[in-house]
Enzyme design. Structure first.
Site, mmCIF file in Angstrom:
data_model
loop_
_atom_site.group_PDB
_atom_site.id
_atom_site.type_symbol
_atom_site.label_atom_id
_atom_site.label_comp_id
_atom_site.label_asym_id
_atom_site.label_seq_id
_atom_site.Cartn_x
_atom_site.Cartn_y
_atom_site.Cartn_z
ATOM 1 N N GLU A 96 -20.742 7.526 -39.779
ATOM 2 C CA GLU A 96 -21.556 8.711 -40.010
ATOM 3 C C GLU A 96 -22.782 8.700 -39.095
ATOM 4 O OE1 GLU A 96 -21.876 8.233 -44.119
ATOM 5 O OE2 GLU A 96 -23.203 6.523 -44.006
ATOM 6 N N CYS A 110 -29.680 10.007 -35.514
ATOM 7 C CA CYS A 110 -29.600 8.664 -36.091
ATOM 8 C C CYS A 110 -28.152 8.198 -35.955
ATOM 9 C CB CYS A 110 -30.050 8.684 -37.545
ATOM 10 S SG CYS A 110 -29.931 7.059 -38.323
ATOM 11 N N CYS A 117 -20.758 -3.249 -41.865
ATOM 12 C CA CYS A 117 -21.828 -4.125 -41.387
ATOM 13 C C CYS A 117 -21.732 -5.469 -42.095
ATOM 14 C CB CYS A 117 -23.187 -3.487 -41.660
ATOM 15 S SG CYS A 117 -24.546 -4.466 -41.026
ATOM 16 N N CYS A 121 -27.283 -6.213 -46.462
ATOM 17 C CA CYS A 121 -28.594 -5.946 -47.081
ATOM 18 C C CYS A 121 -28.364 -5.317 -48.449
ATOM 19 C CB CYS A 121 -29.417 -5.008 -46.195
ATOM 20 S SG CYS A 121 -29.667 -5.659 -44.539
ATOM 21 N N CYS A 124 -28.418 -1.407 -49.240
ATOM 22 C CA CYS A 124 -27.723 -0.539 -48.293
ATOM 23 C C CYS A 124 -26.246 -0.393 -48.648
ATOM 24 C CB CYS A 124 -27.880 -1.126 -46.893
ATOM 25 S SG CYS A 124 -26.800 -0.385 -45.682
ATOM 26 N N CYS A 340 -28.136 5.204 -45.695
ATOM 27 C CA CYS A 340 -27.105 4.740 -44.764
ATOM 28 C C CYS A 340 -25.833 4.284 -45.478
ATOM 29 C CB CYS A 340 -27.660 3.712 -43.792
ATOM 30 S SG CYS A 340 -27.873 2.049 -44.322
HETATM 31 S S1 SF4 Z 1 -29.410 -1.965 -43.594
HETATM 32 FE FE1 SF4 Z 1 -27.209 -1.738 -43.898
HETATM 33 S S2 SF4 Z 1 -26.404 -1.177 -41.890
HETATM 34 FE FE2 SF4 Z 1 -28.476 -1.990 -41.568
HETATM 35 S S3 SF4 Z 1 -28.188 -4.178 -41.158
HETATM 36 FE FE3 SF4 Z 1 -28.499 -4.008 -43.373
HETATM 37 S S4 SF4 Z 1 -26.413 -3.813 -44.247
HETATM 38 FE FE4 SF4 Z 1 -26.283 -3.418 -42.048
#
Ligand code: SF4
Length: 350
Positions: A96, A110, A117, A121, A124, A340
């Protein structure tokens, strides 16, 4: 007709010229195609009317009629002007990208750099499914061109933030190749200083950016001022620790002279206390830096909550009183899942 070559957007202009030469198409067609793509937002050879019909037919035979390799799955618009697109690649993986507008006339794309990923995190949605693969140069560039094409002429993207799904420093070569086109005078001509690469803070990744002496801005996701709290929010921190991240950011500043931005997502009861603010102020004391405080945007699958407005105010006040430069940023596009990874997750591959 299936394409006989790598997708057009994956090819540096020199390689494209070489393919033209091999197929007896004049080399100046490369410049014409670039003008259609970057200046005229046109992505189908059929529509490039200053190219002869026979050369258009040859180009379509070589690359397929559209220069894009992704398919637009969905496009959503928010009341605040934010637009979000979900693209699907031929392997059916999806990413996206978001177009943000503000009242200063900034039109910011963006962009994602990976499918999924690995960083995980905890705030997220992108990290919930883990890492799938890196995006190619062309897939990154396609997101930028598609967002640019959402804008009515004569508007163009003015800024880029590499803050979508993925850790950019783990796919730096493809990203830098795409950004070179986005910032080229005969590309989208977006100013280098208007491009921000946002990293979760991998010291080796930041050092790679420093060694490349990039003209772009660096943003580091800090989100905590002590290792115990940061480990909870960003598991990657267990491998390096905050001090190593800050030392790498210092080297970036020393090499490039560009002020580093530290992102701090404020999460209720996790990192929003007065003591957290004082620790952060101490950590950044005497650094040429700016802190972006971003009140957390809840993700349905996760338990964390947004901070109370009063907690945001006192956190910012404590930093400001300690001489730290602070901006509060609110996430845009809440009504279209703009946090995100959320849109990709709501349209999972079946
Ligand atoms: S915020 Fe989300 S996309 Fe960004 S590095 Fe952390 S897990 Fe990955």
């Amino acid at each position: 007709m299936p394409a006989a070559h790598a997708p057009f957007l994956d090819l540096p202009t020199e390689e494209f010229r070489e393919i033209l030469r091999e197929n007896r198409i004049p080399g100046y067609r490369a410049g014409q195609v670039r003008r259609w793509v970057f200046a005229r937002k046109t992505f189908a050879f059929d529509e490039m009317t200053d190219i002869s019909k026979s050369d258009r037919a040859k180009l379509s035979g070589l690359f397929g009629n559209t220069l894009f390799s992704g398919k637009l799955v969905t496009q959503t618009g928010s009341e605040d002007g934010t637009q979000k697109i979900l693209l699907e690649w031929p392997d059916r993986h999806r990413v996206e990208s978001v177009l943000l507008r503000d009242d200063r006339g900034h039109r910011t794309g963006c962009i994602s750099t990976q499918v999924g990923c690995a960083m995980g995190c905890r705030f997220c949605a992108s990290g919930l499914d883990g890492f799938v693969r890196n995006l190619s140069r062309g897939e990154i560039l396609e997101q930028i061109l598609r967002l640019n094409a959402l804008l009515p002429d004569p508007q163009r993207l003015t800024h880029l933030v590499i803050m979508g799904t993925g850790e950019p420093t783990l796919n730096l070569d493809a990203l830098l190749a795409a950004l070179a086109e986005a910032t080229a005078a005969d590309g989208l001509d977006i100013g280098n200083r208007r491009v921000t690469i946002s990293t979760v803070g991998i010291p080796a990744g930041i050092d790679k950016m420093t060694a490349a002496d990039l003209p772009y801005k660096l943003a580091v996701s800090l989100h905590a001022a002590d290792d115990a709290t940061r480990n909870k929010i960003i598991p990657q921190n267990q491998h390096c620790g905050i001090r190593a991240v800050l030392a790498a950011a210092d080297r970036y500043f020393a090499q490039t002279g560009r002020r580093v931005t530290f992102e701090y997502i404020l999460i209720a009861g996790v990192n929003d206390s007065g003591a957290d603010a004082l620790r952060l102020a101490k950590l950044l004391d005497r650094k040429t830096a700016i802190v972006n405080v971003i009140p957390y945007n809840p993700v349905p699958e996760l338990e964390w909550k947004s901070p109370a407005p009063r907690a945001v105010e006192s956190f910012v006040r404590a930093l400001t009183q300690a001489g730290i430069q602070v901006k509060v940023r609110f996430r845009k596009g809440d009504d279209i899942n703009a946090a995100c990874g959320q849109l990709r997750r709501s349209y999972r591959i079946s």
